[in-house]
Scaffold this motif. Structure first.
Motif, PDB file in Angstrom:
ATOM      1  N   THR A  24      36.214  13.338   3.490  1.00 27.75           N
ATOM      2  CA  THR A  24      34.981  14.051   3.131  1.00 27.75           C
ATOM      3  C   THR A  24      34.572  13.806   1.691  1.00 27.75           C
ATOM      4  O   THR A  24      33.571  14.347   1.236  1.00 27.75           O
ATOM      5  N   ARG A  25      35.373  12.986   0.967  1.00 25.10           N
ATOM      6  CA  ARG A  25      35.125  12.670  -0.446  1.00 25.10           C
ATOM      7  C   ARG A  25      34.975  13.935  -1.284  1.00 25.10           C
ATOM      8  O   ARG A  25      34.012  14.106  -2.023  1.00 25.10           O
ATOM      9  N   THR A  26      35.968  14.818  -1.146  1.00 22.08           N
ATOM     10  CA  THR A  26      35.966  16.098  -1.843  1.00 22.08           C
ATOM     11  C   THR A  26      37.219  16.241  -2.690  1.00 22.08           C
ATOM     12  O   THR A  26      38.313  15.942  -2.241  1.00 22.08           O
ATOM     13  N   ILE A  27      37.018  16.721  -3.918  1.00 24.50           N
ATOM     14  CA  ILE A  27      38.129  16.999  -4.830  1.00 24.50           C
ATOM     15  C   ILE A  27      38.258  18.510  -4.924  1.00 24.50           C
ATOM     16  O   ILE A  27      37.329  19.188  -5.375  1.00 24.50           O
ATOM     17  N   PHE A  28      39.386  19.057  -4.478  1.00 26.35           N
ATOM     18  CA  PHE A  28      39.624  20.492  -4.519  1.00 26.35           C
ATOM     19  C   PHE A  28      40.490  20.834  -5.721  1.00 26.35           C
ATOM     20  O   PHE A  28      41.445  20.125  -6.015  1.00 26.35           O
ATOM     21  N   TYR A  29      40.157  21.912  -6.401  1.00 24.38           N
ATOM     22  CA  TYR A  29      40.995  22.393  -7.493  1.00 24.38           C
ATOM     23  C   TYR A  29      41.050  23.903  -7.455  1.00 24.38           C
ATOM     24  O   TYR A  29      40.107  24.557  -7.028  1.00 24.38           O
ATOM     25  N   GLU A  30      42.190  24.459  -7.878  1.00 28.65           N
ATOM     26  CA  GLU A  30      42.356  25.909  -7.900  1.00 28.65           C
ATOM     27  C   GLU A  30      41.668  26.472  -9.132  1.00 28.65           C
ATOM     28  O   GLU A  30      41.828  25.940 -10.228  1.00 28.65           O
ATOM     29  N   VAL A  45      37.957  12.085 -12.785  1.00 27.73           N
ATOM     30  CA  VAL A  45      37.174  12.914 -11.862  1.00 27.73           C
ATOM     31  C   VAL A  45      35.688  12.594 -12.019  1.00 27.73           C
ATOM     32  O   VAL A  45      34.967  12.425 -11.032  1.00 27.73           O
ATOM     33  N   GLU A  46      35.238  12.493 -13.253  1.00 24.59           N
ATOM     34  CA  GLU A  46      33.831  12.154 -13.511  1.00 24.59           C
ATOM     35  C   GLU A  46      33.475  10.801 -12.876  1.00 24.59           C
ATOM     36  O   GLU A  46      32.418  10.651 -12.275  1.00 24.59           O
ATOM     37  N   ARG A  47      34.376   9.843 -13.002  1.00 24.58           N
ATOM     38  CA  ARG A  47      34.115   8.508 -12.451  1.00 24.58           C
ATOM     39  C   ARG A  47      34.034   8.543 -10.929  1.00 24.58           C
ATOM     40  O   ARG A  47      33.156   7.917 -10.331  1.00 24.58           O
ATOM     41  N   LEU A  48      34.964   9.259 -10.295  1.00 23.77           N
ATOM     42  CA  LEU A  48      34.917   9.361  -8.831  1.00 23.77           C
ATOM     43  C   LEU A  48      33.604   9.970  -8.365  1.00 23.77           C
ATOM     44  O   LEU A  48      33.025   9.536  -7.372  1.00 23.77           O
ATOM     45  N   CYS A  49      33.131  10.971  -9.086  1.00 26.61           N
ATOM     46  CA  CYS A  49      31.886  11.642  -8.697  1.00 26.61           C
ATOM     47  C   CYS A  49      30.665  10.751  -8.921  1.00 26.61           C
ATOM     48  O   CYS A  49      29.810  10.630  -8.048  1.00 26.61           O
ATOM     49  N   LYS A  50      30.584  10.130 -10.077  1.00 25.75           N
ATOM     50  CA  LYS A  50      29.408   9.316 -10.404  1.00 25.75           C
ATOM     51  C   LYS A  50      29.341   8.022  -9.612  1.00 25.75           C
ATOM     52  O   LYS A  50      28.293   7.672  -9.067  1.00 25.75           O
ATOM     53  N   GLU A  51      30.449   7.304  -9.564  1.00 25.26           N
ATOM     54  CA  GLU A  51      30.429   5.964  -8.978  1.00 25.26           C
ATOM     55  C   GLU A  51      30.692   5.931  -7.481  1.00 25.26           C
ATOM     56  O   GLU A  51      30.200   5.041  -6.790  1.00 25.26           O
ATOM     57  N   PHE A  52      31.465   6.888  -6.979  1.00 25.21           N
ATOM     58  CA  PHE A  52      31.915   6.783  -5.593  1.00 25.21           C
ATOM     59  C   PHE A  52      31.486   7.944  -4.702  1.00 25.21           C
ATOM     60  O   PHE A  52      31.923   8.056  -3.569  1.00 25.21           O
ATOM     61  N   GLY A  53      30.665   8.856  -5.210  1.00 28.78           N
ATOM     62  CA  GLY A  53      30.083   9.896  -4.374  1.00 28.78           C
ATOM     63  C   GLY A  53      30.993  11.047  -4.011  1.00 28.78           C
ATOM     64  O   GLY A  53      30.749  11.739  -3.006  1.00 28.78           O
ATOM     65  N   PHE A  54      32.034  11.291  -4.779  1.00 25.10           N
ATOM     66  CA  PHE A  54      32.901  12.446  -4.531  1.00 25.10           C
ATOM     67  C   PHE A  54      32.237  13.709  -5.067  1.00 25.10           C
ATOM     68  O   PHE A  54      31.401  13.642  -5.973  1.00 25.10           O
ATOM     69  N   VAL A  55      32.610  14.844  -4.505  1.00 23.54           N
ATOM     70  CA  VAL A  55      32.122  16.150  -4.984  1.00 23.54           C
ATOM     71  C   VAL A  55      33.308  17.023  -5.327  1.00 23.54           C
ATOM     72  O   VAL A  55      34.420  16.806  -4.855  1.00 23.54           O
ATOM     73  N   ARG A  56      33.065  18.037  -6.151  1.00 21.45           N
ATOM     74  CA  ARG A  56      34.122  18.967  -6.571  1.00 21.45           C
ATOM     75  C   ARG A  56      33.958  20.281  -5.835  1.00 21.45           C
ATOM     76  O   ARG A  56      32.839  20.737  -5.619  1.00 21.45           O
ATOM     77  N   GLN A  57      35.080  20.885  -5.492  1.00 23.36           N
ATOM     78  CA  GLN A  57      35.063  22.163  -4.798  1.00 23.36           C
ATOM     79  C   GLN A  57      36.155  23.049  -5.368  1.00 23.36           C
ATOM     80  O   GLN A  57      37.324  22.680  -5.350  1.00 23.36           O
ATOM     81  N   ALA A  58      35.792  24.230  -5.853  1.00 19.42           N
ATOM     82  CA  ALA A  58      36.774  25.166  -6.398  1.00 19.42           C
ATOM     83  C   ALA A  58      37.373  25.998  -5.272  1.00 19.42           C
ATOM     84  O   ALA A  58      36.688  26.382  -4.332  1.00 19.42           O
ATOM     85  N   GLU A  59      38.674  26.265  -5.399  1.00 20.06           N
ATOM     86  CA  GLU A  59      39.361  27.181  -4.490  1.00 20.06           C
ATOM     87  C   GLU A  59      39.792  28.374  -5.308  1.00 20.06           C
ATOM     88  O   GLU A  59      40.651  28.252  -6.182  1.00 20.06           O
ATOM     89  N   ILE A  60      39.194  29.519  -5.077  1.00 22.86           N
ATOM     90  CA  ILE A  60      39.522  30.725  -5.840  1.00 22.86           C
ATOM     91  C   ILE A  60      40.813  31.306  -5.304  1.00 22.86           C
ATOM     92  O   ILE A  60      40.944  31.585  -4.113  1.00 22.86           O
ATOM     93  N   VAL A  61      41.775  31.473  -6.191  1.00 19.77           N
ATOM     94  CA  VAL A  61      43.101  31.935  -5.802  1.00 19.77           C
ATOM     95  C   VAL A  61      43.288  33.373  -6.225  1.00 19.77           C
ATOM     96  O   VAL A  61      42.885  33.812  -7.222  1.00 19.77           O
TER      97      VAL A  61
END
Length: 61
Positions: A24-30, A45-61
């Motif tokens: 899903t090209r998603t980067i999860f972080y707590e 992380v910035e490079r993956l998002c800009k060049e390769f279409g990844f998105v960031r997703q926060a996981e609230i713990v």
């Protein structure tokens, strides 16, 4: 997946604090505090998002 992308993902996973779903090209972080947000501003992380279409997703713990 391109070798550059695999290398970046490997290094990020090894450094800890993130989970990456390549399908899903998603980067999860707590998200617990400000230090966790700083993880998402790493150069890799910035490079993956800009060049390769990844998105960031926060996981609230």
């Amino acid at each position: 997946m391109e070798r550059k992308v695999r290398d970046i993902i490997y290094r990020l996973r090894k450094s800890g604090g993130v989970k990456i779903n390549t399908e899903t090209r998603t980067i999860f972080y707590e998200y617990q505090n400000e230090a966790d947000i700083n993880k998402m501003h790493r150069k890799a992380v910035e490079r993956l998002c800009k060049e390769f279409g990844f998105v960031r997703q926060a996981e609230i713990v």
